[in-house]
Design a protein around this motif. Structure first.
Motif, PDB file in Angstrom:
ATOM      1  N   GLU A 245      26.046 -10.312 -44.411  1.00  0.00           N
ATOM      2  CA  GLU A 245      24.846 -10.499 -45.233  1.00  0.00           C
ATOM      3  C   GLU A 245      25.177 -11.318 -46.479  1.00  0.00           C
ATOM      4  OE1 GLU A 245      21.390  -7.503 -46.602  1.00  0.00           O
ATOM      5  OE2 GLU A 245      23.241  -7.282 -47.711  1.00  0.00           O
ATOM      6  N   ALA A 246      26.253 -10.942 -47.162  1.00  0.00           N
ATOM      7  CA  ALA A 246      26.594 -11.611 -48.424  1.00  0.00           C
ATOM      8  C   ALA A 246      26.899 -13.085 -48.195  1.00  0.00           C
ATOM      9  CB  ALA A 246      27.788 -10.919 -49.075  1.00  0.00           C
ATOM     10  N   GLU A 247      27.470 -13.422 -47.051  1.00  0.00           N
ATOM     11  CA  GLU A 247      27.863 -14.813 -46.792  1.00  0.00           C
ATOM     12  C   GLU A 247      26.817 -15.573 -45.977  1.00  0.00           C
ATOM     13  OE1 GLU A 247      31.969 -14.999 -45.384  1.00  0.00           O
ATOM     14  OE2 GLU A 247      32.503 -13.336 -46.709  1.00  0.00           O
ATOM     15  N   GLY A 248      25.671 -14.934 -45.727  1.00  0.00           N
ATOM     16  CA  GLY A 248      24.591 -15.616 -45.004  1.00  0.00           C
ATOM     17  C   GLY A 248      24.940 -15.945 -43.566  1.00  0.00           C
ATOM     18  N   GLN A 249      25.728 -15.088 -42.938  1.00  0.00           N
ATOM     19  CA  GLN A 249      26.159 -15.324 -41.552  1.00  0.00           C
ATOM     20  C   GLN A 249      25.282 -14.526 -40.574  1.00  0.00           C
ATOM     21  OE1 GLN A 249      28.622 -17.421 -40.639  1.00  0.00           O
ATOM     22  NE2 GLN A 249      29.142 -17.952 -42.750  1.00  0.00           N
ATOM     23  N   ASP A 250      25.107 -15.086 -39.372  1.00  0.00           N
ATOM     24  CA  ASP A 250      24.294 -14.397 -38.355  1.00  0.00           C
ATOM     25  C   ASP A 250      25.125 -13.441 -37.502  1.00  0.00           C
ATOM     26  OD1 ASP A 250      21.973 -16.015 -38.958  1.00  0.00           O
ATOM     27  OD2 ASP A 250      23.024 -17.659 -37.938  1.00  0.00           O
ATOM     28  N   ILE A 251      26.348 -13.854 -37.238  1.00  0.00           N
ATOM     29  CA  ILE A 251      27.161 -13.147 -36.239  1.00  0.00           C
ATOM     30  C   ILE A 251      28.594 -12.985 -36.756  1.00  0.00           C
ATOM     31  CG2 ILE A 251      28.253 -13.416 -33.923  1.00  0.00           C
ATOM     32  CD1 ILE A 251      25.279 -12.688 -33.725  1.00  0.00           C
ATOM     33  N   GLY A 252      29.154 -11.807 -36.518  1.00  0.00           N
ATOM     34  CA  GLY A 252      30.570 -11.590 -36.761  1.00  0.00           C
ATOM     35  C   GLY A 252      31.306 -11.572 -35.434  1.00  0.00           C
ATOM     36  N   VAL A 253      32.277 -12.457 -35.321  1.00  0.00           N
ATOM     37  CA  VAL A 253      33.153 -12.451 -34.145  1.00  0.00           C
ATOM     38  C   VAL A 253      34.322 -11.541 -34.521  1.00  0.00           C
ATOM     39  CG1 VAL A 253      34.580 -13.859 -32.622  1.00  0.00           C
ATOM     40  CG2 VAL A 253      32.468 -14.822 -33.601  1.00  0.00           C
ATOM     41  N   VAL A 254      34.369 -10.364 -33.946  1.00  0.00           N
ATOM     42  CA  VAL A 254      35.312  -9.355 -34.430  1.00  0.00           C
ATOM     43  C   VAL A 254      36.692  -9.617 -33.826  1.00  0.00           C
ATOM     44  CG1 VAL A 254      35.736  -6.886 -34.700  1.00  0.00           C
ATOM     45  CG2 VAL A 254      33.388  -7.740 -34.600  1.00  0.00           C
ATOM     46  N   THR A 255      37.678  -9.649 -34.697  1.00  0.00           N
ATOM     47  CA  THR A 255      39.031 -10.004 -34.258  1.00  0.00           C
ATOM     48  C   THR A 255      39.878  -8.777 -33.905  1.00  0.00           C
ATOM     49  OG1 THR A 255      39.663  -9.990 -36.590  1.00  0.00           O
ATOM     50  CG2 THR A 255      39.119 -12.130 -35.612  1.00  0.00           C
ATOM     51  N   GLY A 256      39.475  -7.615 -34.431  1.00  0.00           N
ATOM     52  CA  GLY A 256      40.246  -6.399 -34.159  1.00  0.00           C
ATOM     53  C   GLY A 256      39.714  -5.266 -35.022  1.00  0.00           C
ATOM     54  N   ILE A 257      40.380  -4.126 -34.957  1.00  0.00           N
ATOM     55  CA  ILE A 257      39.920  -2.924 -35.660  1.00  0.00           C
ATOM     56  C   ILE A 257      41.098  -2.330 -36.410  1.00  0.00           C
ATOM     57  CG2 ILE A 257      38.899  -0.637 -35.376  1.00  0.00           C
ATOM     58  CD1 ILE A 257      37.549  -1.571 -32.850  1.00  0.00           C
ATOM     59  N   GLN A 258      40.863  -1.971 -37.672  1.00  0.00           N
ATOM     60  CA  GLN A 258      41.965  -1.375 -38.429  1.00  0.00           C
ATOM     61  C   GLN A 258      42.313   0.003 -37.852  1.00  0.00           C
ATOM     62  OE1 GLN A 258      41.381  -0.541 -42.562  1.00  0.00           O
ATOM     63  NE2 GLN A 258      39.391   0.426 -42.290  1.00  0.00           N
ATOM     64  N   ILE A 419      26.485  -7.740 -36.180  1.00  0.00           N
ATOM     65  CA  ILE A 419      25.312  -8.349 -36.821  1.00  0.00           C
ATOM     66  C   ILE A 419      25.223  -7.820 -38.255  1.00  0.00           C
ATOM     67  CG2 ILE A 419      24.037  -8.705 -34.675  1.00  0.00           C
ATOM     68  CD1 ILE A 419      22.343  -6.169 -35.542  1.00  0.00           C
ATOM     69  N   PRO A 420      24.598  -8.577 -39.156  1.00  0.00           N
ATOM     70  CA  PRO A 420      24.505  -8.119 -40.544  1.00  0.00           C
ATOM     71  C   PRO A 420      23.631  -6.873 -40.678  1.00  0.00           C
ATOM     72  CG  PRO A 420      23.575 -10.347 -40.279  1.00  0.00           C
ATOM     73  CD  PRO A 420      23.978  -9.884 -38.927  1.00  0.00           C
ATOM     74  N   CYS A 421      23.980  -6.025 -41.633  1.00  0.00           N
ATOM     75  CA  CYS A 421      23.103  -4.909 -41.969  1.00  0.00           C
ATOM     76  C   CYS A 421      22.927  -4.872 -43.483  1.00  0.00           C
ATOM     77  CB  CYS A 421      23.629  -3.587 -41.422  1.00  0.00           C
ATOM     78  SG  CYS A 421      25.280  -3.140 -41.973  1.00  0.00           S
ATOM     79  N   ARG A 422      21.781  -4.378 -43.913  1.00  0.00           N
ATOM     80  CA  ARG A 422      21.386  -4.478 -45.323  1.00  0.00           C
ATOM     81  C   ARG A 422      22.395  -3.800 -46.254  1.00  0.00           C
ATOM     82  NH1 ARG A 422      15.547  -2.588 -45.977  1.00  0.00           N
ATOM     83  NH2 ARG A 422      16.495  -0.541 -45.853  1.00  0.00           N
ATOM     84  N   GLY A 423      22.935  -4.582 -47.159  1.00  0.00           N
ATOM     85  CA  GLY A 423      23.864  -4.056 -48.155  1.00  0.00           C
ATOM     86  C   GLY A 423      25.162  -3.545 -47.553  1.00  0.00           C
ATOM     87  N   GLY A 424      25.347  -3.761 -46.263  1.00  0.00           N
ATOM     88  CA  GLY A 424      26.544  -3.239 -45.600  1.00  0.00           C
ATOM     89  C   GLY A 424      26.516  -1.724 -45.442  1.00  0.00           C
ATOM     90  N   VAL A 425      25.347  -1.121 -45.684  1.00  0.00           N
ATOM     91  CA  VAL A 425      25.272   0.346 -45.709  1.00  0.00           C
ATOM     92  C   VAL A 425      25.203   0.916 -44.289  1.00  0.00           C
ATOM     93  CG1 VAL A 425      23.833   2.311 -46.413  1.00  0.00           C
ATOM     94  CG2 VAL A 425      24.169   0.370 -47.965  1.00  0.00           C
ATOM     95  N   SER A 426      25.990   1.959 -44.054  1.00  0.00           N
ATOM     96  CA  SER A 426      25.963   2.657 -42.766  1.00  0.00           C
ATOM     97  C   SER A 426      26.392   4.096 -42.993  1.00  0.00           C
ATOM     98  CB  SER A 426      26.895   1.964 -41.780  1.00  0.00           C
ATOM     99  OG  SER A 426      26.850   2.592 -40.531  1.00  0.00           O
ATOM    100  N   HIS A 427      26.219   4.948 -41.974  1.00  0.00           N
ATOM    101  CA  HIS A 427      26.435   6.393 -42.138  1.00  0.00           C
ATOM    102  C   HIS A 427      25.563   6.891 -43.294  1.00  0.00           C
ATOM    103  CE1 HIS A 427      30.493   6.830 -39.785  1.00  0.00           C
ATOM    104  NE2 HIS A 427      29.533   6.215 -39.091  1.00  0.00           N
ATOM    105  N   HIS A 428      24.373   6.391 -43.344  1.00  0.00           N
ATOM    106  CA  HIS A 428      23.417   6.724 -44.413  1.00  0.00           C
ATOM    107  C   HIS A 428      22.012   6.467 -43.845  1.00  0.00           C
ATOM    108  CE1 HIS A 428      21.148   6.364 -48.194  1.00  0.00           C
ATOM    109  NE2 HIS A 428      22.145   7.056 -48.746  1.00  0.00           N
ATOM    110  N   PRO A 429      21.041   7.301 -44.220  1.00  0.00           N
ATOM    111  CA  PRO A 429      19.688   7.120 -43.650  1.00  0.00           C
ATOM    112  C   PRO A 429      19.052   5.770 -43.964  1.00  0.00           C
ATOM    113  CG  PRO A 429      19.894   9.277 -44.690  1.00  0.00           C
ATOM    114  CD  PRO A 429      21.152   8.528 -45.024  1.00  0.00           C
ATOM    115  N   SER A 430      19.543   5.071 -44.987  1.00  0.00           N
ATOM    116  CA  SER A 430      18.921   3.783 -45.324  1.00  0.00           C
ATOM    117  C   SER A 430      19.494   2.612 -44.524  1.00  0.00           C
ATOM    118  CB  SER A 430      19.087   3.489 -46.820  1.00  0.00           C
ATOM    119  OG  SER A 430      20.451   3.279 -47.120  1.00  0.00           O
TER     120      SER A 430
END
Ligand code: GLV
Ligand code: MN
Ligand code: MN
Length: 456
Positions: A245-258, A419-430
């Motif tokens: 969202e912050a960088e105005g991108q449509d799609i994240g190509v995920v390279t791996g998982i921490q 995909i982008p989500c608002r404010g990067g917020v997750s695990h939250h009702p908003s």
């Protein structure tokens, strides 16, 4: 009992699963001999409205509204709500022409047949359970995006060579039964299913019993064996972070998982009268737990702010105002992308806790370990090509959250689409993702799946 999904049969996943796939090119993964027109037709058949309506219909199952007006979802795994959501999904899938089956870990599969049913399927999907204060997109988005890909293939008459399977993994969140990802870990042979039998929820219900109840409720569904080697696995998900969202991108190509390591720390003291017992004579479990947590914060100090350290749950016994605490159990969620940090600092936790105690004793138990996972080139390249061919802006990024995809890495070429989500917020009702963002992800998923499945 029907047996479904045994394409490339005889290659169950289990011990040695790491060895089953060689370089992706050897197996023809990512075969690009696909008519451009067919891909375009399938992508055009993705329906933003249908996907959104389904997301909102699913959000009503376990949905709640907060005082601030946020519409959250609380849909724990292996509950009547979970089963209601699965039945809704099954109805949509069957209407789309997919066949439905369930494995012994209650992972639910929706299969869209390819022109060569003997080939290993391309697998996509995610999870349907939520955190107790969860949102409308985490997990369910990837399942519904996968179904949307099947819908689009069906509507456009594009049939790939390989079958496409959509999976809804059991218990990804670990909100009811910790740890999470028990469905995908069982499927991938990371641990035997029985390793999770005795996990209990807050009411003392055993995982094995909840699983048996779910399978009994779904006895009408064809049963399939646990695990197979997919041709590739690709999972769509909201980013759960702020970058796209912050960088105005449509799609994240995920390279791996921490990597993630989960621990429970049990501090044992002695209960006493709060009004009469001198502090010098107490074995106060709360006070020693606080000392331990302070020492752990020092251990986990990271000036680069990459490391993640969370004490998310603290349970105190007996838990009254006027009793000294007899026992404290607290959880640790520790994550880092670099195994060279995750391993030594995680290994140091037990010693740091012991050294911090003044009057009590403590036990430290590691209950979940997922080392950092690198997706390699095959699936991320297919995702990047799909985004580029659709004119979408994409960046490569790693995942801070864990996902079922992590456990598929040793089994088959794996990747994820964010995909982008608002404010990067997750695990939250908003938690929120725009309808257009959801559709973008489903279109990229459809094209990537079609390519990986060998085109029409
Ligand atoms: C998954 O939900 C996680 O906690 O990363
Ligand atoms: Mn998730
Ligand atoms: Mn989650």
């Amino acid at each position: 009992m029907a047996r479904i999904g045994q394409a490339d049969a005889g290659r169950p996943v289990g011990k040695g699963a790491r060895m089953v796939h060689g370089p992706a090119e050897d197996r023809g993964v990512g075969d690009r001999r696909m008519a451009g027109g067919a891909a375009a037709d399938a992508v055009a058949a993705v329906s933003e409205g249908r996907l959104w309506d389904r997301l909102m219909a699913m959000a009503r199952i376990g949905g709640f509204t907060t005082e601030e007006g946020h519409e959250g979802v609380n849909r724990p795994c292996l509950t009547p709500l979970d089963r209601e959501a699965r039945r809704l999904l099954i109805g949509w899938a069957q209407a789309a022409g997919a066949s439905v089956s369930v494995d012994p870990a209650a992972n639910l599969f929706l299969r869209w047949e390819g022109t060569d049913p003997s080939l290993a399927p391309v697998l996509t999907g995610s999870h349907m359970d939520t955190q107790p204060q969860g949102g409308r997109f985490d997990g369910i988005y990837g399942v519904l995006a996968g179904l949307e890909a099947i819908e689009a293939l069906a509507a456009s008459g594009v049939r790939p060579r390989r079958p496409v399977e959509v999976v809804a993994w059991t218990n990804e969140e670990g909100g009811r039964f910790a740890p999470g990802c028990t469905g995908s870990m069982s499927f991938a042979g990371f641990k035997p299913m029985s390793a999770f039998d005795d996990i209990v929820d807050a009411e003392g219900v055993r995982y094995a019993d909840a699983l048996a109840a779910q399978l009994a409720e779904e006895a009408d569904l064809p049963r399939r064996p646990l695990g197979y080697v997919p041709h590739a696995y690709v999972e769509a998900h909201i980013e759960q972070g702020p970058r796209l969202e912050a960088e105005g991108q449509d799609i994240g190509v995920v390279t791996g998982i921490q990597g993630s390591r989960w621990f429970t720390v049990t501090v044992e003291g002695r209960t006493d009268h709060a009004g009469t017992t001198p502090l010098s004579l107490r074995k106060d479990a709360v006070q020693d737990a606080l000392r331990a947590i302070a020492a752990l914060n020092a251990l986990m100090h990271d000036p680069t702010d990459v490391l993640r350290f969370t004490v998310g749950s603290i349970a105190v016994e007996p838990g009254t105002s006027n009793s000294v605490a007899r026992r404290v159990v607290f959880t640790i969620d520790f994550r880092h992308p670099d195994e060279a940090v995750l391993r030594p600092r995680g290994d140091a936790i037990a010693g740091v806790v012991q050294a911090a105690l003044k009057a009590c004793t403590a036990r430290v138990h590691e209950r979940f370990t997922a080392w950092p996972a690198d997706f390699g080139p095959t699936v991320p390249e297919a995702v990047a090509r799909a985004a580029a061919s659709q004119g979408l802006k994409a960046i490569r990024l790693p995942s801070g959250a864990f996902h079922d995809a992590q456990f598929l890495v040793p089994v088959c070429p794996t990747g994820m689409i964010f995909i982008p989500c608002r404010g990067g917020v997750s695990h939250h009702p908003s938690e929120y993702a725009e309808p257009r963002a959801c559709a973008n992800g489903a279109r990229v998923l459809t094209e990537a799946v079609l390519e990986l499945a060998g085109g029409p």
